[in-house]
Design an enzyme around this catalytic site. Structure first.
Site, mmCIF file in Angstrom:
data_model
loop_
_atom_site.group_PDB
_atom_site.id
_atom_site.type_symbol
_atom_site.label_atom_id
_atom_site.label_comp_id
_atom_site.label_asym_id
_atom_site.label_seq_id
_atom_site.Cartn_x
_atom_site.Cartn_y
_atom_site.Cartn_z
ATOM 1 N N LYS A 82 6.161 1.325 26.903
ATOM 2 C CA LYS A 82 5.385 2.553 27.066
ATOM 3 C C LYS A 82 5.905 3.360 28.255
ATOM 4 O O LYS A 82 6.245 2.793 29.303
ATOM 5 C CB LYS A 82 3.909 2.190 27.259
ATOM 6 C CG LYS A 82 2.950 3.363 27.318
ATOM 7 C CD LYS A 82 1.524 2.835 27.365
ATOM 8 C CE LYS A 82 0.500 3.926 27.626
ATOM 9 N NZ LYS A 82 -0.876 3.398 27.680
ATOM 10 N N SER A 157 -4.091 5.515 25.143
ATOM 11 C CA SER A 157 -2.888 6.242 25.470
ATOM 12 C C SER A 157 -1.621 5.586 24.953
ATOM 13 O O SER A 157 -0.546 6.155 25.055
ATOM 14 C CB SER A 157 -2.797 6.427 26.993
ATOM 15 O OG SER A 157 -2.665 5.202 27.660
ATOM 16 N N SER A 181 -6.919 1.901 26.345
ATOM 17 C CA SER A 181 -5.647 2.415 25.831
ATOM 18 C C SER A 181 -4.790 1.408 25.089
ATOM 19 O O SER A 181 -3.776 1.783 24.519
ATOM 20 C CB SER A 181 -4.833 3.020 26.979
ATOM 21 O OG SER A 181 -5.484 4.145 27.509
#
Length: 486
Positions: A82, A157, A181
């Site tokens: 990520k 996210s 997230s």
């Protein structure tokens, strides 16, 4: 009518295997790391223009790494990191257009340990700016799309990681969780998403010095055993002394659990479809021999306000200190409207921060105070079904955006404040076939309970995956169009 889906599953080296099966095939020398990485690159190139899940790709580095000797259980399995942690040699832009990052010099602590399991990163996955939104969308850039239906949000996210795992590009990908997230995109994309206990995984230094450590590192996967294997392998190189080990969880437990049913939050109640999935899950648990009892709401309106103000404080901190925290070129006037709205809201609420921090820290006692009669607490992961793109996108009126967000993510922030573990499992489906996540929380250090229960539920009611194989990847156009499946 079946929903349009975007998939990359085909009869290449990846096939429809999860990461554990790929590891076994690698050990038997049925496939090689080079073949796996080439297959993943082909899938990423095919679906990239449609799903927009990658923030930065470095396929040549992946090819080079695949040719090097691989150690670790996942040696040769492709993955994504990520784009809010450092992967040496690649930029870390946190989903923001407020600056252009230079390549990182070193791996972050989490990435260092994740790579020791043998995974091969293709690059960095997308997230909304600074991880604040619950949908991976932008003001001036295309959104990350949900492979179950590209008109819908992939969550956030960790939306980029979730989209590419669900679509079959990689079987396992890095995710992290500061308000849901890991669990939110897992719910939106039909995946397994476990937020671990605070301290279970390595943290970046900036997270450890925050007044309340709300962020935890982890992964999103398509199978329970992949998630369990990730934590087993992590413990080979990183073992927190204050937590009991998770160990090697390989299946259900014979232990029957006392499960609290947490239906309503102070913000909202689940919508009709989510509520029906919650009732169905509770009945499934009863049928399996577990005791399920209704319980009162775990938090009150004060918690909602406190977590909101803490969220706002983080936005103000990052906007105001971006040149020092990220890069001297950081331009605070270029943050998106949602980040700016959060930061501005904190200016009104900043006098409340000492009380906010004090109360959020105290929330770590919540499990023993309110949940001592239960082994697990069941709730929805999200209060309503996955929204279409645009519903919680930046660029709209901030008050409307924030209100919609609170109504959507009404259940997940609690474990970020308490530090307790929680997992989202794709046990429901909406009337148009979109995944609905069910959320299970446990006491501190009790990931083993959650994983064993997840195995049991996966076996009792296997969740559907997007596994429609394409004939050949070479037949896929450069921009894959959404296609209907029956």
């Amino acid at each position: 009518m079946a929903e349009p889906r975007v998939t990359s599953f085909t009869s290449d080296a990846l096939g429809t295997s999860d990461a554990v099966e790929l590891s076994h095939r690698l050990t038997r020398k049925e496939i090689s790391p080079v073949e796996l990485v080439e297959a993943a690159i082909a899938r990423a190139e095919a679906l990239g223009p449609t799903l927009n899940a990658m923030a930065h790709e470095d396929f040549e580095a992946a090819r080079l790494n695949a040719r090097l000797p691989r150690s670790g259980f996942f040696g040769g399995v492709p993955t994504l990191i990520k784009d809010n942690v450092d992967l040496a040699g690649q930029p870390t832009n946190h989903g923001s257009a407020a600056w252009t990052a230079s390549p990182a010099r070193h791996h972050s602590p989490f990435v260092k340990h994740f790579l020791r399991s043998g995974v091969v990163p293709l690059g960095k996955s997308r997230l909304p700016e600074l991880g604040f939104n619950a949908s991976t969308e932008y003001v001036d850039a295309p959104p990350t799309r949900n492979p179950w239906n590209p008109a819908y949000s992939s969550g956030a996210s960790s939306g980029g990681s979730a989209a590419f795992v669900a679509a079959g590009v990689v079987p396992i990908a890095h995710a992290n969780d500061g308000g849901g997230s890991i669990r939110i995109p897992a719910a939106a994309c039909g995946l397994v998403g476990l937020k671990p206990t605070r301290g279970r995984t390595p943290d970046d230094l900036v997270h450890t010095i925050m007044p309340v450590r709300i962020i935890a590192e982890g992964v999103v996967t398509r199978s329970v055993r992949d998630t369990a294997a990730f934590y087993r392998e992590l413990e080979r190189t990183y073992r927190p002394r204050r937590l009991p080990p998770i160990g090697d969880v390989t299946g259900p437990s014979s232990r029957r659990l006392r499960i609290g049913l947490h239906r309503d939050s102070p913000v909202t109640s689940p919508d009709a479809q989510v509520g029906a999935a919650l009732e169905d899950t509770a009945q499934l648990l009863r049928n399996l021999g577990h005791e399920v009892r209704e319980m009162d709401s775990l938090v009150d309106e004060q918690f909602v306000e406190d977590f909101s103000i803490y969220w706002q404080m983080l936005a103000a901190l990052l906007r105001g200190g971006g040149q020092r925290i990220f890069d001297p070129s950081f331009d605070p006037t270029r943050v998106d409207t949602f980040t700016a709205g959060l930061a501005d809201a904190f200016m009104t609420n900043r006098a409340k921060l000492p009380g906010v921090v004090r109360r959020l820290r105290r929330s770590s006692r919540l499990w023993s105070q309110r949940c001592g009669d239960y082994d697990v607490v069941l709730s929805p992961t999200l209060a309503h079904t996955t929204p279409k793109l645009g519903y919680i996108a930046p660029g709209q009126d901030f008050d409307q955006h924030f209100s919609r967000l609170l109504q959507y993510v009404a259940y997940t922030p609690l474990q970020n404040a308490t530090g307790d573990p929680a997992i989202s499992l794709p046990l429901g489906r909406s009337d148009i076939g979109m995944p609905i996540g069910m959320h299970f929380g446990a006491g501190p250090g009790e990931e083993r309970i959650l994983l064993a229960l997840a195995y049991e539920l996966e076996q009792a009611r296997p969740w559907p995956l997007i596994t429609e194989p394409a004939d050949t990847l070479s037949a896929l156009p450069a921009q894959v169009q959404p296609r209907s499946t029956v």
